[in-house]
Scaffold this motif. Structure first.
Motif, mmCIF file in Angstrom:
data_model
loop_
_atom_site.group_PDB
_atom_site.id
_atom_site.type_symbol
_atom_site.label_atom_id
_atom_site.label_comp_id
_atom_site.label_asym_id
_atom_site.label_seq_id
_atom_site.Cartn_x
_atom_site.Cartn_y
_atom_site.Cartn_z
ATOM 1 N N ASN A 152 17.565 -8.834 29.964
ATOM 2 C CA ASN A 152 16.460 -8.379 30.687
ATOM 3 C C ASN A 152 15.581 -8.048 31.268
ATOM 4 O OD1 ASN A 152 13.297 -8.569 30.020
ATOM 5 N ND2 ASN A 152 14.058 -10.631 27.814
ATOM 6 N N LEU A 153 14.981 -7.123 31.506
ATOM 7 C CA LEU A 153 14.164 -6.389 33.030
ATOM 8 C C LEU A 153 12.836 -7.360 33.662
ATOM 9 C CD1 LEU A 153 13.363 -3.923 34.429
ATOM 10 C CD2 LEU A 153 11.137 -3.160 33.044
ATOM 11 N N VAL A 154 12.430 -8.374 32.805
ATOM 12 C CA VAL A 154 11.682 -9.707 33.217
ATOM 13 C C VAL A 154 12.612 -10.941 33.467
ATOM 14 C CG1 VAL A 154 10.158 -11.139 33.366
ATOM 15 C CG2 VAL A 154 10.095 -8.383 32.525
ATOM 16 N N ASP A 155 13.286 -11.530 34.375
ATOM 17 C CA ASP A 155 14.457 -13.126 34.536
ATOM 18 C C ASP A 155 13.131 -14.621 33.658
ATOM 19 O OD1 ASP A 155 12.299 -14.106 36.178
ATOM 20 O OD2 ASP A 155 14.294 -13.841 37.939
ATOM 21 N N LYS A 156 14.167 -15.031 33.774
ATOM 22 C CA LYS A 156 13.195 -16.060 33.210
ATOM 23 C C LYS A 156 12.198 -16.804 33.847
ATOM 24 C CE LYS A 156 16.781 -19.547 35.230
ATOM 25 N NZ LYS A 156 17.522 -20.264 35.170
ATOM 26 N N ASN A 157 11.894 -16.175 34.901
ATOM 27 C CA ASN A 157 10.754 -16.687 35.653
ATOM 28 C C ASN A 157 10.038 -15.914 36.233
ATOM 29 O OD1 ASN A 157 12.828 -19.749 36.444
ATOM 30 N ND2 ASN A 157 13.420 -18.418 37.884
ATOM 31 N N GLY A 158 10.099 -15.061 35.636
ATOM 32 C CA GLY A 158 8.805 -14.680 35.110
ATOM 33 C C GLY A 158 9.086 -12.543 36.366
ATOM 34 N N ARG A 159 9.832 -13.109 36.899
ATOM 35 C CA ARG A 159 9.912 -12.209 38.166
ATOM 36 C C ARG A 159 11.108 -10.919 37.429
ATOM 37 N NH1 ARG A 159 7.439 -11.901 42.808
ATOM 38 N NH2 ARG A 159 9.574 -10.936 43.254
ATOM 39 N N CYS A 160 10.057 -9.557 37.896
ATOM 40 C CA CYS A 160 10.960 -8.071 37.424
ATOM 41 C C CYS A 160 12.300 -8.066 38.338
ATOM 42 C CB CYS A 160 10.238 -6.748 36.927
ATOM 43 S SG CYS A 160 8.815 -7.470 36.445
ATOM 44 N N VAL A 161 13.192 -7.041 37.626
ATOM 45 C CA VAL A 161 14.396 -6.361 37.760
ATOM 46 C C VAL A 161 14.030 -5.703 38.890
ATOM 47 C CG1 VAL A 161 16.231 -8.436 36.852
ATOM 48 C CG2 VAL A 161 15.551 -5.935 36.054
ATOM 49 N N PHE A 162 14.300 -5.268 40.067
ATOM 50 C CA PHE A 162 14.438 -3.543 40.387
ATOM 51 C C PHE A 162 15.742 -3.002 40.864
ATOM 52 C CE2 PHE A 162 9.761 -6.386 41.412
ATOM 53 C CZ PHE A 162 9.614 -5.040 40.302
ATOM 54 N N GLY A 163 15.370 -1.307 40.845
ATOM 55 C CA GLY A 163 16.914 -1.336 41.044
ATOM 56 C C GLY A 163 17.182 0.696 40.088
#
Length: 358
Positions: free
Chosen positions: A18-29
């Motif tokens: 998922n582009l957004v983790d379970k804590n609502g943080r987005c992954v970048f890279g």
């Protein structure tokens, strides 16, 4: 030698589910394959607006550029949260004229699939026409079809099968702490036909495309410049498929997070951040308008001489759009990470100069 100018964060890593983790943080890279899920509405406070406003702040679109012998097609479906749009632009290389087909619709009437896998559909239909994508990019292919009639009575129809030539470019770029701009761009072979106002154009071995799935939270004040070219170029003494993508946007760390690269057949070479300068502002376009695109390491040294430009301008109380789509020819060169130089003189190109306040 040139490889040292590329940040290691620009190298592909394994794509999380998922582009957004379970804590609502987005992954970048930069990532190696398609995302299964992109739950961007669940991103935690990506903007300064209340969380409930995410739906109206998120911009989603899929767009494709197809380069023919006689012209260039831009086709897009867009959901801007408060507004939907189907857009087709055809540039006739023979006359250096641009024709636009542009229809707005309600945001809720656009269909944006959750991913680009297993024949997922992105489409919109209006009384003036439709644009439809069927994406199976996990297997390296998608289809694009559409038709459109504009206010001048001109008509456009097309149907293409697109198949991957090279590795995809999949990036998630931070515009703020948790404010993502995701893009997947693919360089593809195009097979099919386009009918412009009754004239049929059939693809040939040199007809290629770049498709872009684009999702993110733009700042209220947004600006970006972008340019692409595609076709064939000399690579190791042979004529091979070749394409280029260059963008300057509001990445908070352009060295680590950008989408600049060269596509070769089956491979890519990453490019560093670039800057665009214009000798004449897009709104004042005239003969002799040139965009210059350069980096700091002599890997990119290009001039884009504009043949025509199409402006979509909207100035309202709380929304301003200054969007220019440009077509023309390139001069100059790019270098890959090992220092090989590729001369782009005379290659057709298209670009965008876009400023938003919304």
């Amino acid at each position: 030698m040139y490889r040292k100018f590329i940040s290691e964060k620009r190298r592909s890593i394994t794509t999380p589910q998922n582009l957004v983790d379970k804590n609502g943080r987005c992954v970048f890279g930069t990532f190696d394959k398609e995302f299964e899920k992109m739950d961007l509405l669940k991103a935690k406070k990506p903007t300064h607006a209340p969380q409930a406003m995410n739906r109206f702040k998120l911009t989603l679109w899929q767009a494709t550029e197809i380069f023919f012998e006689n012209g260039i097609l831009l086709s897009a479906v867009c959901d801007m949260g408060v507004l939907g749009k189907i857009l087709n632009v055809f540039y006739d290389k023979r006359t250096n004229k641009t024709y636009c087909f542009n229809t707005n619709l309600k945001s809720k009437d656009t269909i944006i699939a959750p991913n680009l896998l297993r024949n997922s559909i992105i489409e919109a239909t209006t009384k003036d026409g439709f644009v439809k994508y069927v994406n199976d990019l996990g297997n390296g292919r998608c289809s694009l079809s559409g038709s459109h009639k504009n206010k001048e009575g001109l008509t456009l129809e097309y149907d293409f099968q697109l198949s991957r030539i090279s590795k995809p470019s999949i990036v998630s770029i931070p515009f703020d702490d948790n404010r993502p701009l995701y893009s997947q761009k693919d360089f593809l072979k195009a097979e099919g036909k386009l009918i412009f106002n009754g004239e049929e154009m059939i693809t040939d071995k040199n007809t290629v495309a770049v498709t872009d799935d684009h999702r993110g939270y733009y700042p209220r004040h947004t600006h970006y410049d972008w340019i692409t070219t595609m076709g064939r170029n000399e690579v190791n003494g042979e004529s091979k498929y070749f394409a280029l993508n260059l963008t300057h946007n509001q990445s908070i760390d352009p060295e680590a997070y950008n989408e600049n690269l060269i596509w070769f057949q089956k491979d890519i070479s990453i490019l560093p951040p670039v800057k665009f300068t214009k000798n004449i502002e897009s709104k004042n376009f005239k003969e002799g308008t040139i965009w210059t695109i350069k980096d700091e390491h002599d890997m990119v040294n290009l001039q884009f001489k504009l043949s025509d430009i199409y402006g979509m301008i909207k100035h309202a109380v709380i929304v301003n759009i200054d969007y220019y789509i440009a077509f023309g020819l390139l001069n100059g060169y790019v270098r890959d990470e090992t220092g090989n130089k590729y001369i782009l003189d005379g290659m057709p190109a298209m670009g965008e100069d876009k400023t938003l306040l919304f």
